[in-house]
Design a protein around this motif. Structure first.
Motif, PDB file in Angstrom:
ATOM      1  N   ASN A  10      17.476  65.550  83.585  1.00  0.00           N
ATOM      2  CA  ASN A  10      16.263  64.770  83.331  1.00  0.00           C
ATOM      3  C   ASN A  10      16.506  63.743  82.233  1.00  0.00           C
ATOM      4  OD1 ASN A  10      13.545  64.078  83.726  1.00  0.00           O
ATOM      5  ND2 ASN A  10      12.818  65.614  82.283  1.00  0.00           N
ATOM      6  N   ILE A  11      17.593  62.992  82.361  1.00  0.00           N
ATOM      7  CA  ILE A  11      17.951  62.020  81.322  1.00  0.00           C
ATOM      8  C   ILE A  11      16.896  60.921  81.252  1.00  0.00           C
ATOM      9  CG2 ILE A  11      19.400  60.513  82.758  1.00  0.00           C
ATOM     10  CD1 ILE A  11      21.357  60.589  80.238  1.00  0.00           C
ATOM     11  N   ALA A  12      16.589  60.501  80.049  1.00  0.00           N
ATOM     12  CA  ALA A  12      15.548  59.497  79.850  1.00  0.00           C
ATOM     13  C   ALA A  12      16.111  58.175  79.345  1.00  0.00           C
ATOM     14  CB  ALA A  12      14.506  60.018  78.864  1.00  0.00           C
ATOM     15  N   ASP A  13      17.434  58.037  79.306  1.00  0.00           N
ATOM     16  CA  ASP A  13      17.990  56.841  78.678  1.00  0.00           C
ATOM     17  C   ASP A  13      19.369  56.460  79.217  1.00  0.00           C
ATOM     18  OD1 ASP A  13      17.720  54.749  76.784  1.00  0.00           O
ATOM     19  OD2 ASP A  13      19.010  55.810  75.369  1.00  0.00           O
ATOM     20  N   ARG A  14      19.590  56.524  80.534  1.00  0.00           N
ATOM     21  CA  ARG A  14      20.903  56.119  81.073  1.00  0.00           C
ATOM     22  C   ARG A  14      20.890  54.608  81.295  1.00  0.00           C
ATOM     23  NH1 ARG A  14      24.788  58.397  80.411  1.00  0.00           N
ATOM     24  NH2 ARG A  14      24.543  60.215  81.730  1.00  0.00           N
ATOM     25  N   TYR A  28      32.761  57.986  81.784  1.00  0.00           N
ATOM     26  CA  TYR A  28      32.095  58.852  80.820  1.00  0.00           C
ATOM     27  C   TYR A  28      30.659  58.377  80.659  1.00  0.00           C
ATOM     28  CZ  TYR A  28      36.387  61.103  79.236  1.00  0.00           C
ATOM     29  OH  TYR A  28      37.543  61.829  79.174  1.00  0.00           O
ATOM     30  N   GLY A  29      29.756  59.316  80.618  1.00  0.00           N
ATOM     31  CA  GLY A  29      28.368  58.987  80.356  1.00  0.00           C
ATOM     32  C   GLY A  29      28.041  59.319  78.917  1.00  0.00           C
ATOM     33  N   VAL A  30      27.402  58.396  78.227  1.00  0.00           N
ATOM     34  CA  VAL A  30      26.978  58.591  76.854  1.00  0.00           C
ATOM     35  C   VAL A  30      25.538  59.084  76.882  1.00  0.00           C
ATOM     36  CG1 VAL A  30      26.569  57.449  74.637  1.00  0.00           C
ATOM     37  CG2 VAL A  30      28.501  56.742  76.066  1.00  0.00           C
ATOM     38  N   ASP A  31      25.258  60.106  76.114  1.00  0.00           N
ATOM     39  CA  ASP A  31      23.914  60.662  76.037  1.00  0.00           C
ATOM     40  C   ASP A  31      23.494  60.699  74.580  1.00  0.00           C
ATOM     41  OD1 ASP A  31      21.528  62.119  76.443  1.00  0.00           O
ATOM     42  OD2 ASP A  31      22.614  63.983  76.079  1.00  0.00           O
ATOM     43  N   HIS A  32      22.284  60.270  74.324  1.00  0.00           N
ATOM     44  CA  HIS A  32      21.766  60.253  72.956  1.00  0.00           C
ATOM     45  C   HIS A  32      20.769  61.382  72.717  1.00  0.00           C
ATOM     46  CE1 HIS A  32      23.760  56.500  72.123  1.00  0.00           C
ATOM     47  NE2 HIS A  32      23.311  56.048  73.266  1.00  0.00           N
TER      48      HIS A  32
END
Length: 129
Positions: A22-26, A40-44
Motif C-alpha cells: 500500500n505504498i503512498a509515494d512511488r 531498486y525501489g526507494v521507500d520513505h
C-alpha cells in the motif's frame, strides 16, 4: 520518468509489491536503474497504512491478469505472515497493519489482476519525480 513506463519484469514485481504494501509515494525518481536491468525501489516509510493510500507511477499493468510468478510471490508473502516474515514484521508494524497486509494479499490473489486506483485518493504522488 521514462523508467516508470518500462515494461520489464523488475518493474512489474515492484508494482505488485507496491500494491501489497500500500505504498503512498512511488515516484519516478524512487526507482533506481542498476546495471543488468535490476531496479531498486526507494521507500520513505509511506507504506503499510490500513486505509487505501496506493499512489504510484507504476499503473502500466492496470487490469492485467497476474502471472503465475506474481501470484506465487504474493502467496509467499501471505504464507510468510504466519512464520518468520510475520514475526519480523510484528517488531515493526501493528497487528492491524499486518492484518491489512494479509487482506491486501488475499484480495489481490482473489481478484487475480492488477487493481485500478480507488478513486478516493490521487492515483499518483505529487510531484511525479
Amino acid at each position: 520518468m521514462v523508467l516508470a513506463w518500462e515494461d520489464m519484469p523488475a518493474l512489474r514485481h515492484m508494482a505488485v509489491f507496491d500494491v501489497i504494501v500500500n505504498i503512498a509515494d512511488r515516484k519516478g525518481a524512487h526507482i533506481l536503474a542498476m546495471p543488468g536491468g535490476h531496479r531498486y525501489g526507494v521507500d520513505h516509510g509511506l507504506t503499510f497504512h490500513v486505509e487505501d493510500k496506493l499512489r504510484t507511477v507504476l499503473w502500466g499493468w492496470l487490469g492485467e491478469e497476474l502471472s503465475e510468478e506474481d501470484r506465487d510471490g504474493v502467496g509467499r508473502v501471505l504464507d510468510g505472515l504466519d512464520g518468520e516474515l510475520g514475526r519480523g514484521l510484528a517488531e515493526l508494524l501493528s497487528p492491524v497493519e499486518i492484518g491489512a497486509l494479509a487482506e491486501r494479499c488475499a484480495g489481490l490473489l482473489d481478484d487475480g489482476a492488477f487493481p485500478a486506483p480507488s478513486g478516493r485518493t490521487p492515483a499518483v504522488p505529487w510531484p511525479l519525480l
